[in-house]
Design a protein around this motif. Structure first.
Motif, short mmCIF file in Angstrom:
data_model
loop_
_atom_site.label_atom_id
_atom_site.label_comp_id
_atom_site.label_asym_id
_atom_site.label_seq_id
_atom_site.Cartn_x
_atom_site.Cartn_y
_atom_site.Cartn_z
N UNK A 8 -6.53 -23.60 11.16
CA UNK A 8 -6.16 -22.22 11.45
C UNK A 8 -6.02 -22.00 12.95
N UNK A 9 -6.89 -22.63 13.73
CA UNK A 9 -6.79 -22.53 15.19
C UNK A 9 -5.51 -23.13 15.71
N UNK A 10 -4.97 -24.14 15.00
CA UNK A 10 -3.70 -24.72 15.38
C UNK A 10 -2.55 -23.73 15.20
N UNK A 11 -2.63 -22.90 14.17
CA UNK A 11 -1.61 -21.87 13.95
C UNK A 11 -1.61 -20.88 15.10
N UNK A 12 -2.79 -20.49 15.57
CA UNK A 12 -2.87 -19.57 16.70
C UNK A 12 -2.41 -20.24 17.98
N UNK A 13 -2.78 -21.51 18.18
CA UNK A 13 -2.40 -22.23 19.38
C UNK A 13 -0.88 -22.36 19.48
N UNK A 14 -0.20 -22.59 18.36
CA UNK A 14 1.25 -22.68 18.36
C UNK A 14 1.88 -21.38 18.87
N UNK A 15 1.36 -20.26 18.42
CA UNK A 15 1.93 -18.98 18.83
C UNK A 15 1.68 -18.70 20.31
N UNK A 16 0.50 -19.06 20.79
CA UNK A 16 0.20 -18.88 22.20
C UNK A 16 1.05 -19.79 23.08
N UNK A 17 1.25 -21.03 22.65
CA UNK A 17 2.06 -21.97 23.41
C UNK A 17 3.50 -21.51 23.51
N UNK A 18 4.00 -20.85 22.47
CA UNK A 18 5.36 -20.32 22.51
C UNK A 18 5.49 -19.20 23.52
N UNK A 19 4.39 -18.49 23.78
CA UNK A 19 4.39 -17.39 24.74
C UNK A 19 4.19 -17.86 26.18
N UNK A 20 3.23 -18.78 26.37
CA UNK A 20 2.75 -19.06 27.72
C UNK A 20 3.03 -20.46 28.24
N UNK A 21 3.49 -21.36 27.41
CA UNK A 21 3.81 -22.73 27.83
C UNK A 21 2.68 -23.37 28.64
N UNK A 22 1.59 -23.75 27.98
CA UNK A 22 0.47 -24.40 28.67
C UNK A 22 0.86 -25.79 29.16
#
Length: 274
Positions: free
Chosen positions: A102-116
């Motif tokens: 589930x944390x991977x699902x959230x990480x994907x969305x954050x990465x699409x926003x902020x490009x870590x």
């Protein structure tokens, strides 16, 4: 349920279930736990990374741990908002984002926003296997039922069950017949499934917008999130750098897992790269 919640809350008050912050040098690893999980999942890997003197954050997401009774009221937007504060504060370009299930699902969305600096996905949730009628039938289901019973067939003698539940919360004793009976009768509110479904679908949609290097690890014998879901996801990631399918089940973050060494070495290598 009152007895069960009191036991769970006692276990979730332990320090390992609270937000973990270890200051150190850059990059900073932000570790996002799984559904019904807590930062305790990350203790072994967080310790390994901090031993290399890197900064590590493992937040407790809203509605989990000692706040579990609030989970039916928490929405996807709240989970993302709590994580945005951390990623923005730590500067995305200096952050290695790691999400489990589930944390991977959230990480994907954050990465699409902020490009870590990098994104590491461990058995990410990108699809909830619900029947086709689920979405239009949900309003009816919420009126006629409190939700499904995920533990209705719980077998307390099964060693895998004992290991999974004790690993989740040390106060959860499946040798106690009262606890077993309350687990069997526990209902999972339909609204939680709705948010899980929203989270998974949003993650799958976000994959094509991720513009940072991505590594994906999914164990072949995973019965919680099918490995086929990650094979489908891999084809949508424009900057996929590595895809691995080690043996073992869903619990990639546990040291006894056959894929743990691969995961740990991958994170150490990413932290060491300039």
């Amino acid at each position: 349920m009152a007895t069960l919640w009191l036991r769970l809350r006692e276990g979730f008050l332990a320090p390992e279930h609270q937000t973990l912050v270890c200051d150190g040098k850059l990059p900073r690893f932000v570790l996002i736990h799984g559904f019904l999980g807590t930062p305790a999942e990350w203790q072994p890997l967080a310790g390994l990374l901090h031993a290399q003197e890197w900064s590590v954050s493992a937040p407790l997401l809203p509605g989990f741990g000692q706040h579990l009774p609030q989970l039916p009221t928490v929405r996807l937007e709240q989970w993302l908002a709590s994580l945005r504060e951390i990623v923005v504060a730590e500067q995305p370009e200096a952050t290695i984002l790691v999400g489990f299930s589930f944390g991977g699902a959230l990480a994907l969305q954050l990465a699409a926003e902020y490009s870590p600096r990098a994104l590491v996905l461990l058995a990410p949730l990108t699809r909830l296997p619900l029947p086709r009628w689920y979405r239009w039938g949900l309003p009816i289901l919420e009126r006629i039922s409190d939700g499904p019973r995920p533990f209705a067939g719980l077998n307390p003698e099964d060693p895998d069950v004992r290991r999974a539940l004790s690993g989740w919360n040390a106060a959860l004793d499946v040798g106690d017949p009262v606890i077993v009976e309350e687990l069997r009768s526990l209902r999972f509110p339909w609204r939680i499934l709705r948010e899980l479904d929203r989270t998974a679908r949003a993650a799958f949609s976000a994959a094509t917008r991720v513009r940072c290097p991505v590594w994906l690890v999914h164990a072949r014998a995973d019965q919680t999130v099918p490995v086929s879901d990650s094979r489908r996801l891999a084809a949508r990631l424009p900057m996929l750098q590595g895809y691995f399918e080690p043996p073992g089940d869903h619990q990639l973050v546990r040291p006894e897992h056959p894929g743990y060494w691969l995961v740990s070495q991958l994170l150490v290598r990413l932290g060491s790269e300039r």
